[in-house]
Design a protein around this motif. Sequence first.
Motif, PDB file in Angstrom:
ATOM      1  N   TYR A 157       0.904  -1.304  -0.006  1.00  0.00           N
ATOM      2  CA  TYR A 157      -0.121   0.143   0.111  1.00  0.00           C
ATOM      3  C   TYR A 157       0.739   1.396   0.104  1.00  0.00           C
ATOM      4  O   TYR A 157       0.605   2.375  -0.536  1.00  0.00           O
ATOM      5  CB  TYR A 157      -0.930   0.068   1.052  1.00  0.00           C
ATOM      6  N   ASP A 158       1.744   1.234   0.660  1.00  0.00           N
ATOM      7  CA  ASP A 158       2.905   2.215   0.810  1.00  0.00           C
ATOM      8  C   ASP A 158       3.407   2.420  -0.641  1.00  0.00           C
ATOM      9  O   ASP A 158       3.472   3.754  -1.080  1.00  0.00           O
ATOM     10  CB  ASP A 158       3.871   2.194   1.823  1.00  0.00           C
ATOM     11  N   ARG A 159       3.768   1.351  -1.224  1.00  0.00           N
ATOM     12  CA  ARG A 159       4.696   1.464  -2.557  1.00  0.00           C
ATOM     13  C   ARG A 159       3.736   2.096  -3.705  1.00  0.00           C
ATOM     14  O   ARG A 159       4.209   2.937  -4.459  1.00  0.00           O
ATOM     15  CB  ARG A 159       5.231   0.355  -2.881  1.00  0.00           C
ATOM     16  N   TYR A 160       2.382   1.782  -3.639  1.00  0.00           N
ATOM     17  CA  TYR A 160       1.544   1.816  -4.822  1.00  0.00           C
ATOM     18  C   TYR A 160       0.567   3.057  -4.367  1.00  0.00           C
ATOM     19  O   TYR A 160      -0.371   2.812  -5.380  1.00  0.00           O
ATOM     20  CB  TYR A 160       1.003   0.651  -5.147  1.00  0.00           C
ATOM     21  N   GLY A 161       0.634   3.778  -3.563  1.00  0.00           N
ATOM     22  CA  GLY A 161       0.107   5.129  -3.500  1.00  0.00           C
ATOM     23  C   GLY A 161      -1.080   5.344  -2.551  1.00  0.00           C
ATOM     24  O   GLY A 161      -1.795   6.234  -2.530  1.00  0.00           O
ATOM     25  N   VAL A 162      -1.406   4.067  -1.886  1.00  0.00           N
ATOM     26  CA  VAL A 162      -2.508   4.473  -1.034  1.00  0.00           C
ATOM     27  C   VAL A 162      -2.500   5.565   0.084  1.00  0.00           C
ATOM     28  O   VAL A 162      -1.080   5.896   0.599  1.00  0.00           O
ATOM     29  CB  VAL A 162      -3.053   3.089  -0.086  1.00  0.00           C
ATOM     30  N   GLU A 163      -3.524   6.394   0.357  1.00  0.00           N
ATOM     31  CA  GLU A 163      -3.362   7.570   1.009  1.00  0.00           C
ATOM     32  C   GLU A 163      -3.649   7.283   2.421  1.00  0.00           C
ATOM     33  O   GLU A 163      -3.130   8.071   3.546  1.00  0.00           O
ATOM     34  CB  GLU A 163      -4.078   8.666   0.559  1.00  0.00           C
ATOM     35  N   GLU A 164      -4.607   6.329   2.600  1.00  0.00           N
ATOM     36  CA  GLU A 164      -5.142   5.973   3.947  1.00  0.00           C
ATOM     37  C   GLU A 164      -5.489   4.675   4.229  1.00  0.00           C
ATOM     38  O   GLU A 164      -6.134   4.164   3.264  1.00  0.00           O
ATOM     39  CB  GLU A 164      -6.198   6.784   4.379  1.00  0.00           C
ATOM     40  N   TYR A 165      -4.800   3.923   5.243  1.00  0.00           N
ATOM     41  CA  TYR A 165      -4.917   2.824   5.580  1.00  0.00           C
ATOM     42  C   TYR A 165      -5.312   2.239   6.797  1.00  0.00           C
ATOM     43  O   TYR A 165      -4.807   2.794   7.919  1.00  0.00           O
ATOM     44  CB  TYR A 165      -3.660   2.057   5.467  1.00  0.00           C
ATOM     45  N   TYR A 166      -6.589   1.704   7.126  1.00  0.00           N
ATOM     46  CA  TYR A 166      -7.100   1.410   8.430  1.00  0.00           C
ATOM     47  C   TYR A 166      -7.097   0.041   8.601  1.00  0.00           C
ATOM     48  O   TYR A 166      -7.486  -0.756   7.750  1.00  0.00           O
ATOM     49  CB  TYR A 166      -8.388   1.975   8.249  1.00  0.00           C
TER      50      TYR A 166
END
Length: 212
Positions: A116-125
Amino acid sequence: MTISLESETIYPDSDGQPIADNTQQFHWIVLIKENLERLFAHDPQVFVAGDLLWYPIEDHPEIRVAPDVMVVLGRPKGDRGSYRQWEEDQIAPQVVFEILSPSNRLKEMTKKLQFYDRYGVEEYYIYHPEHNDLHGLYRTAEGLTVIEDIENWTSLRLGIRFLLTAETLEIYRPDGEKFLTSLELEQQAQQEHQRAERLAAQLRALDIEPES
């Protein structure tokens, strides 16, 4: 199964894994997905999906993940076998949710975080219903960064608010309405209908015809 005609690369629509390991995990996946769909029901350019494979790079079907719930702002609603980013104006899901179960391992969750960090997610819950434990990350210049104080946190992208009580997680829409299950929504509608019927009966008793 979907096949790209240009490259003949096969992009499976399933990873062979169940949507959930238990009823509690499934409950939360459905609750969040359905309420986000309700929240953005009138916006044709918001796509919400549950357990859908996301392929960020063309010709690399091995690079994929299936978030429990994901939200893509700027992409149209509609059915998809998988989310192939190069066919979606290169727009990555901005917000993802993972609901943990006892079978989840630290290595697996670490790999998802890196993805998720590498491919652009802005918020992760991340929510663990069994332990009533909520964590979140949001994107800064350094990448996905832990939300230090998530109590009463409001999503920057979705506007929803998270309230972690002693017993459970409560999520609220921007208008203050609480995320409810389909059954709770049905019961709420029935109660409102019964109240309206009682009010109409009271008005008729006063020789006042209620407005239809």
